[in-house]
Design an enzyme around this catalytic site. Structure first.
Site, PDB file in Angstrom:
ATOM      1  N   LYS A  13     -44.718   4.473  14.342  1.00 19.71           N
ATOM      2  CA  LYS A  13     -45.636   5.623  14.378  1.00 19.71           C
ATOM      3  C   LYS A  13     -46.976   5.240  14.993  1.00 19.71           C
ATOM      4  O   LYS A  13     -47.488   5.934  15.857  1.00 19.71           O
ATOM      5  CB  LYS A  13     -45.898   6.183  12.964  1.00 19.71           C
ATOM      6  CG  LYS A  13     -44.694   6.653  12.223  1.00 19.71           C
ATOM      7  CD  LYS A  13     -45.080   7.280  10.891  1.00 19.71           C
ATOM      8  CE  LYS A  13     -45.831   6.343   9.949  1.00 19.71           C
ATOM      9  NZ  LYS A  13     -45.022   5.233   9.412  1.00 19.71           N
ATOM     10  N   ARG A  88     -48.188  11.809   2.886  1.00 16.87           N
ATOM     11  CA  ARG A  88     -47.075  10.932   2.537  1.00 16.87           C
ATOM     12  C   ARG A  88     -46.409  11.356   1.237  1.00 16.87           C
ATOM     13  O   ARG A  88     -45.485  10.687   0.785  1.00 16.87           O
ATOM     14  CB  ARG A  88     -47.635   9.522   2.369  1.00 16.87           C
ATOM     15  CG  ARG A  88     -46.918   8.446   3.188  1.00 16.87           C
ATOM     16  CD  ARG A  88     -47.726   7.219   2.980  1.00 16.87           C
ATOM     17  NE  ARG A  88     -47.204   6.004   3.471  1.00 16.87           N
ATOM     18  CZ  ARG A  88     -47.735   5.328   4.484  1.00 16.87           C
ATOM     19  NH1 ARG A  88     -48.720   5.830   5.181  1.00 16.87           N
ATOM     20  NH2 ARG A  88     -47.262   4.145   4.803  1.00 16.87           N
ATOM     21  N   ARG A 127     -43.470  -8.196  13.252  1.00 12.35           N
ATOM     22  CA  ARG A 127     -44.677  -7.514  13.732  1.00 12.35           C
ATOM     23  C   ARG A 127     -45.907  -8.421  13.571  1.00 12.35           C
ATOM     24  O   ARG A 127     -46.081  -9.065  12.544  1.00 12.35           O
ATOM     25  CB  ARG A 127     -44.860  -6.232  12.907  1.00 12.35           C
ATOM     26  CG  ARG A 127     -46.045  -5.412  13.308  1.00 12.35           C
ATOM     27  CD  ARG A 127     -45.872  -3.988  12.930  1.00 12.35           C
ATOM     28  NE  ARG A 127     -45.925  -3.735  11.492  1.00 12.35           N
ATOM     29  CZ  ARG A 127     -45.959  -2.509  10.988  1.00 12.35           C
ATOM     30  NH1 ARG A 127     -45.964  -1.458  11.773  1.00 12.35           N
ATOM     31  NH2 ARG A 127     -46.001  -2.331   9.675  1.00 12.35           N
ATOM     32  N   ARG A 155     -49.488  -8.766   8.995  1.00 15.62           N
ATOM     33  CA  ARG A 155     -50.039  -7.926   7.925  1.00 15.62           C
ATOM     34  C   ARG A 155     -49.495  -8.418   6.599  1.00 15.62           C
ATOM     35  O   ARG A 155     -48.311  -8.701   6.478  1.00 15.62           O
ATOM     36  CB  ARG A 155     -49.587  -6.481   8.156  1.00 15.62           C
ATOM     37  CG  ARG A 155     -50.704  -5.582   8.583  1.00 15.62           C
ATOM     38  CD  ARG A 155     -50.194  -4.248   8.958  1.00 15.62           C
ATOM     39  NE  ARG A 155     -49.706  -3.491   7.818  1.00 15.62           N
ATOM     40  CZ  ARG A 155     -49.373  -2.199   7.887  1.00 15.62           C
ATOM     41  NH1 ARG A 155     -49.494  -1.552   9.020  1.00 15.62           N
ATOM     42  NH2 ARG A 155     -48.937  -1.562   6.830  1.00 15.62           N
ATOM     43  N   ARG A 166     -42.132  -0.532   0.119  1.00 16.10           N
ATOM     44  CA  ARG A 166     -42.702   0.529   0.965  1.00 16.10           C
ATOM     45  C   ARG A 166     -41.610   1.475   1.448  1.00 16.10           C
ATOM     46  O   ARG A 166     -41.804   2.680   1.519  1.00 16.10           O
ATOM     47  CB  ARG A 166     -43.471  -0.084   2.147  1.00 16.10           C
ATOM     48  CG  ARG A 166     -44.751  -0.787   1.679  1.00 16.10           C
ATOM     49  CD  ARG A 166     -45.299  -1.728   2.719  1.00 16.10           C
ATOM     50  NE  ARG A 166     -45.721  -1.047   3.915  1.00 16.10           N
ATOM     51  CZ  ARG A 166     -45.743  -1.601   5.132  1.00 16.10           C
ATOM     52  NH1 ARG A 166     -45.342  -2.849   5.301  1.00 16.10           N
ATOM     53  NH2 ARG A 166     -46.161  -0.918   6.143  1.00 16.10           N
TER      54      ARG A 166
END
Ligand code: AMP
Length: 208
Positions: A13, A88, A127, A155, A166
């Site tokens: 996203k 969310r 990532r 992260r 998550r």
């Protein structure tokens, strides 16, 4: 144009939002980025949010909703915005709807970027972020230049345990808001696998 991007963590996203915001000429508002900034600055909001973010849980609705409402009420958002990571939960979606209705405006498009869970785990653990430019790379699908590889960081919530939490939060708390947008007839599904260009193309044609 007022657009919402929905999708599991690591669906791309943020990357896609950065690509399309220039074409749409609307501000990109990422709740996760705003919260991470608050955590780095150690503001009272950041200190509160960090407890949840570390565990991969959602920050309480009222905290995030207040932060986003303040942001979208600024003059630069008058003609539209691209929301990434908010709403969310169904409660957040309803709060946003109510606030916009008060100004007699509405969301034009909700894009649901779909990526299978196992692909999310593979992607997100690869990532990396460049702390100097904020650019996100993926060691597999979007590798960084060799010269900067040493300075890239991961992260803290991109480890597998937190990521699974998550993902669970996405299925349990975020997916239930999809029927809310289906009823309004404004949601479109975007197949999230493929190259960055392919996914961007699908998004842009959905917005046309
Ligand atoms: P993201 O960068 O969008 O993956 O968000 C990172 C983390 O920030 C999430 O795992 C949540 O802990 C928190 N967060 C971001 N947006 C929201 C939201 N709309 N509601 C609740 N928590 C959020």
């Amino acid at each position: 144009m007022r657009v919402i991007l929905i999708g599991p963590p690591g669906a791309g996203k943020g990357t896609q939002a950065k690509r399309i915001r220039k074409r749409l000429r609307i501000p990109h508002i990422a709740s996760g980025d705003m919260l991470r900034e608050a955590v780095s600055a150690s503001t009272p909001l950041g200190q509160q949010a960090e407890i949840y973010m570390k565990k991969g849980e959602l920050v309480p609705d009222n905290v995030v909703t207040e932060m986003i409402m303040e942001r979208i009420s600024r003059p630069e958002c008058e003609d539209g915005f691209l929301l990434d990571g908010f709403p969310r939960t169904l409660q957040q979606a309803k709060a946003l709807h109510k606030a916009l209705a008060r100004s007699d405006v509405h969301i034009d498009h909700v894009l649901h970027v779909k990526v299978p869970d196992e692909e999310i785990i593979i992607r997100s653990t690869a990532r990396r972020m460049d702390p100097v430019t904020g650019r996100i790379y993926n060691l597999k699908s979007d590798p960084p230049p060799k010269a900067i590889i040493e300075r890239l960081i991961q992260r803290s919530d991109d480890n597998e345990t937190t990521l699974r939490n998550r993902l669970a939060a996405f299925h349990r708390q975020t997916e239930p808001m999809i029927p809310f947008y289906e009823k309004q007839g404004i949601i479109r599904r975007i197949f999230g696998l493929g190259t960055l260009e392919e996914v961007e193309c699908r998004i842009l044609s959905a917005l046309r």
